[in-house]
Design a protein around this motif. Structure first.
Motif, PDB file in Angstrom:
ATOM      1  N   MET A   1       9.000   6.600  -4.284  1.00  0.00           N
ATOM      2  CA  MET A   1       9.217   5.418  -3.827  1.00  0.00           C
ATOM      3  C   MET A   1       8.177   4.449  -4.612  1.00  0.00           C
ATOM      4  SD  MET A   1       9.371   5.069   0.393  1.00  0.00           S
ATOM      5  CE  MET A   1       9.127   3.329   0.029  1.00  0.00           C
ATOM      6  N   VAL A   2       8.748   3.192  -5.257  1.00  0.00           N
ATOM      7  CA  VAL A   2       7.963   2.373  -5.860  1.00  0.00           C
ATOM      8  C   VAL A   2       7.859   1.115  -4.648  1.00  0.00           C
ATOM      9  CG1 VAL A   2       7.840   0.796  -7.950  1.00  0.00           C
ATOM     10  CG2 VAL A   2       8.709   3.180  -8.048  1.00  0.00           C
ATOM     11  N   ILE A   3       6.583   0.584  -4.667  1.00  0.00           N
ATOM     12  CA  ILE A   3       6.423  -0.724  -3.903  1.00  0.00           C
ATOM     13  C   ILE A   3       6.643  -1.929  -4.912  1.00  0.00           C
ATOM     14  CG2 ILE A   3       4.637  -1.887  -2.721  1.00  0.00           C
ATOM     15  CD1 ILE A   3       3.444   0.691  -2.014  1.00  0.00           C
ATOM     16  N   ASP A   4       7.372  -2.714  -4.289  1.00  0.00           N
ATOM     17  CA  ASP A   4       7.511  -4.154  -5.150  1.00  0.00           C
ATOM     18  C   ASP A   4       6.194  -4.949  -4.610  1.00  0.00           C
ATOM     19  OD1 ASP A   4       7.797  -6.818  -5.767  1.00  0.00           O
ATOM     20  OD2 ASP A   4      10.010  -6.766  -5.057  1.00  0.00           O
ATOM     21  N   GLU A   5       5.205  -5.054  -5.506  1.00  0.00           N
ATOM     22  CA  GLU A   5       4.074  -5.449  -5.274  1.00  0.00           C
ATOM     23  C   GLU A   5       4.126  -7.165  -5.069  1.00  0.00           C
ATOM     24  OE1 GLU A   5       0.528  -4.068  -7.801  1.00  0.00           O
ATOM     25  OE2 GLU A   5       1.223  -2.064  -7.266  1.00  0.00           O
ATOM     26  N   GLU A   6       4.938  -7.721  -5.809  1.00  0.00           N
ATOM     27  CA  GLU A   6       4.830  -9.256  -5.448  1.00  0.00           C
ATOM     28  C   GLU A   6       5.357  -9.568  -3.968  1.00  0.00           C
ATOM     29  OE1 GLU A   6       3.515 -11.462  -7.445  1.00  0.00           O
ATOM     30  OE2 GLU A   6       2.804  -9.441  -8.774  1.00  0.00           O
ATOM     31  N   HIS A   7       6.430  -8.728  -3.618  1.00  0.00           N
ATOM     32  CA  HIS A   7       6.967  -8.817  -2.535  1.00  0.00           C
ATOM     33  C   HIS A   7       6.039  -8.477  -1.272  1.00  0.00           C
ATOM     34  CE1 HIS A   7       9.110  -7.528   1.287  1.00  0.00           C
ATOM     35  NE2 HIS A   7       9.793  -8.625   1.345  1.00  0.00           N
ATOM     36  N   ALA A   8       5.192  -7.272  -1.605  1.00  0.00           N
ATOM     37  CA  ALA A   8       4.185  -6.888  -0.681  1.00  0.00           C
ATOM     38  C   ALA A   8       3.083  -7.979  -0.439  1.00  0.00           C
ATOM     39  CB  ALA A   8       3.668  -5.596  -1.274  1.00  0.00           C
ATOM     40  N   TYR A   9       2.787  -8.642  -1.723  1.00  0.00           N
ATOM     41  CA  TYR A   9       1.594  -9.620  -1.610  1.00  0.00           C
ATOM     42  C   TYR A   9       2.006 -10.807  -0.706  1.00  0.00           C
ATOM     43  CZ  TYR A   9      -2.177 -12.827  -2.781  1.00  0.00           C
ATOM     44  OH  TYR A   9      -3.091 -13.537  -2.849  1.00  0.00           O
ATOM     45  N   ARG A  10       3.317 -11.195  -0.805  1.00  0.00           N
ATOM     46  CA  ARG A  10       3.944 -12.281  -0.005  1.00  0.00           C
ATOM     47  C   ARG A  10       3.629 -11.806   1.512  1.00  0.00           C
ATOM     48  NH1 ARG A  10       7.468 -12.443  -4.581  1.00  0.00           N
ATOM     49  NH2 ARG A  10       9.225 -11.684  -3.356  1.00  0.00           N
ATOM     50  N   VAL A  11       4.066 -10.695   1.854  1.00  0.00           N
ATOM     51  CA  VAL A  11       4.116 -10.184   3.083  1.00  0.00           C
ATOM     52  C   VAL A  11       2.683 -10.183   3.651  1.00  0.00           C
ATOM     53  CG1 VAL A  11       4.309  -8.251   4.703  1.00  0.00           C
ATOM     54  CG2 VAL A  11       6.135  -8.582   2.979  1.00  0.00           C
ATOM     55  N   CYS A  12       1.596  -9.919   2.898  1.00  0.00           N
ATOM     56  CA  CYS A  12       0.302  -9.929   3.458  1.00  0.00           C
ATOM     57  C   CYS A  12      -0.168 -11.176   3.527  1.00  0.00           C
ATOM     58  CB  CYS A  12      -0.525  -9.065   2.360  1.00  0.00           C
ATOM     59  SG  CYS A  12      -0.206  -7.308   2.270  1.00  0.00           S
TER      60      CYS A  12
END
Length: 426
Positions: A1-12
């Protein structure tokens, strides 16, 4: 799996608790990793790193946040959705296979070499089986430290550590603390002598009543007890018998365990979570099924429905095909007096000899193909849905049977809605 880091940062940044357990947010400037909803100030994007598992964050040198306790969250729903090697391995690791059988036993159950398994898990999840199992042991140890008054030496071996020194080193590395400090900061144990009481988290909404309806319809006296607001049952665990009592307050499941051997704590918790489908993502399920004109009204009337799972694959299969026969508990627990066993049946022998294995490490395709030959397609689908947590199985009674292709990939949850409607209408 690859994390979408920009989306993950928005979630955080939004502190969205729906994603707790789906990934880990690590902060390079502090060396701490957190759940996405951690209330601490969100770091700058350039200082954020993201991992799929706590084990990967620990392997990269980060320690767990004391404020948000990132291990005390629902597990990732990916482990039910994924039928690949990494997903199957994670389910077995959560069940304590590495502590009991080592990496060799884990690889054997999955049908791969240790080297290949380690390579795949490291590439997919950022940590190998030993690191993943160590994170699992650290979580079990924290539960015992904070919820019991057991001596630390007993906790170390109960959690699966090879020595007290390894236990102390791991606690310091993962939590940046000592066992004594963690016990001093924790709340007083809420259990009674001989019982461990835990709060099991989930992603809301959560339809506890639907689970109780299912358990009530299938209860086995002596093995299970269902009241208006609770469910209890006996458990046959790797190191001994146990009983569990579950109640359903507003924001968690209260789980009271009586264990013959505390080494079974992690396994018991993992199996109870699977039984109650606590790692599901109900918002994703409800959003999809709620848009369907046929089943949408049921979804809106009962948000957060769960698919009842299994605490023992062999039991789940045999309850469908063989008469019940119980083994008395060594120490009865109220109305709970017997462990489940089945009367003589061809599949009983196949399970006992190992010719047939029903566990969370099986692929859905292999398991259903084998069980279809042995017990029929309906039994095979039911076992896959309950034991593997397969989300896309339309296992329905004959009078409710229908195509349901429009409900993919959540047909198991659609079936749960239809079955619940039928149960409450009768």
């Amino acid at each position: 799996m690859v994390i979408d880091e920009e989306h993950a940062y928005r979630v955080c940044s939004a502190r969205d608790a729906r994603f707790d357990g789906c990934f880990i947010h690590a902060v390079q400037t502090t060396g701490i990793y957190c759940r996405p909803s951690c209330p601490a100030v969100t770091p700058k994007r350039r200082n954020s790193r993201f991992f799929l598992t706590a084990a990967a964050a620990q392997s990269a040198g980060f320690r767990a946040c004391r404020r948000c306790l990132p291990d005390a969250v629902p597990g990732s729903p990916e482990w039910n959705l994924r039928a690949d090697l990494a997903g199957r391995a994670m389910r077995l690791i959560s069940d304590g296979v590495v502590e009991r059988d080592g990496v060799t036993g884990l690889a054997s159950k999955l049908g791969y070499s240790e080297r290949h398994l380690t390579r795949v898990l490291t590439a997919e999840l950022g940590a190998g089986p030993l690191a993943l199992a160590r994170a699992h042991r650290a979580h079990a140890a924290r539960l015992l430290i904070e919820t019991t008054e057991l001596p630390f030496a007993d906790i170390a071996f109960a959690a699966g550590f090879a020595s007290v020194r390894q236990f102390n080193d791991t606690i310091r590395m993962v939590f940046a603390s000592t066992p004594s400090d963690m016990r001093g900061r924790g709340k007083a144990p809420i259990g009674t002598p001989g019982r461990i009481v835990l709060r099991l988290p989930y992603r809301p909404p959560f339809d506890a009543e639907g689970l109780l309806i299912h358990f009530r319809a299938h209860t086995l006296p002596g093995v299970e007890e269902v009241t208006a607001d609770s469910y209890a049952r006996t458990l046959a665990l790797p190191h001994g018998e146990a009983t569990v009592r579950l109640t359903f307050p507003a924001d968690h499941v209260l789980c009271s365990l009586r264990l013959a051997d505390v080494r079974d704590l992690g396994t018991a918790v993992a199996r109870v979570r699977r039984l109650l489908d606590l790692d599901a993502d109900p918002v994703a399920v409800d959003t999809f099924l709620g848009a369907d004109p046929a089943i949408g009204p049921l979804v809106r009337a009962t948000p957060g429905i769960r698919v009842p799972g299994s605490v023992d694959g062999a039991e789940t299969l045999l309850r469908l095909v063989a008469p019940f026969a119980g083994v008395p508990l060594q120490i009865p627990d109220g109305a709970l007096t017997h462990l489940y066993t089945a009367a003589d049946h061809p599949l009983t022998e196949a399970l006992a000899t190992g010719r047939l294995a029903i566990d969370v490490g099986r692929t859905q395709e292999d398991l259903t193909e084998e069980l279809t030959r042995a017990a029929g397609a309906e039994v095979a689908d039911e076992v896959a849905m309950r034991v593997l947590g397969a989300p896309d199985v339309l296992a329905l009674p004959e009078h409710l049977a229908q195509d349901g292709r429009q409900w993919r990939p959540w047909r198991s949850y659609a079936a749960a809605h239809l079955t619940r409607k039928a149960a409450t209408s009768s």
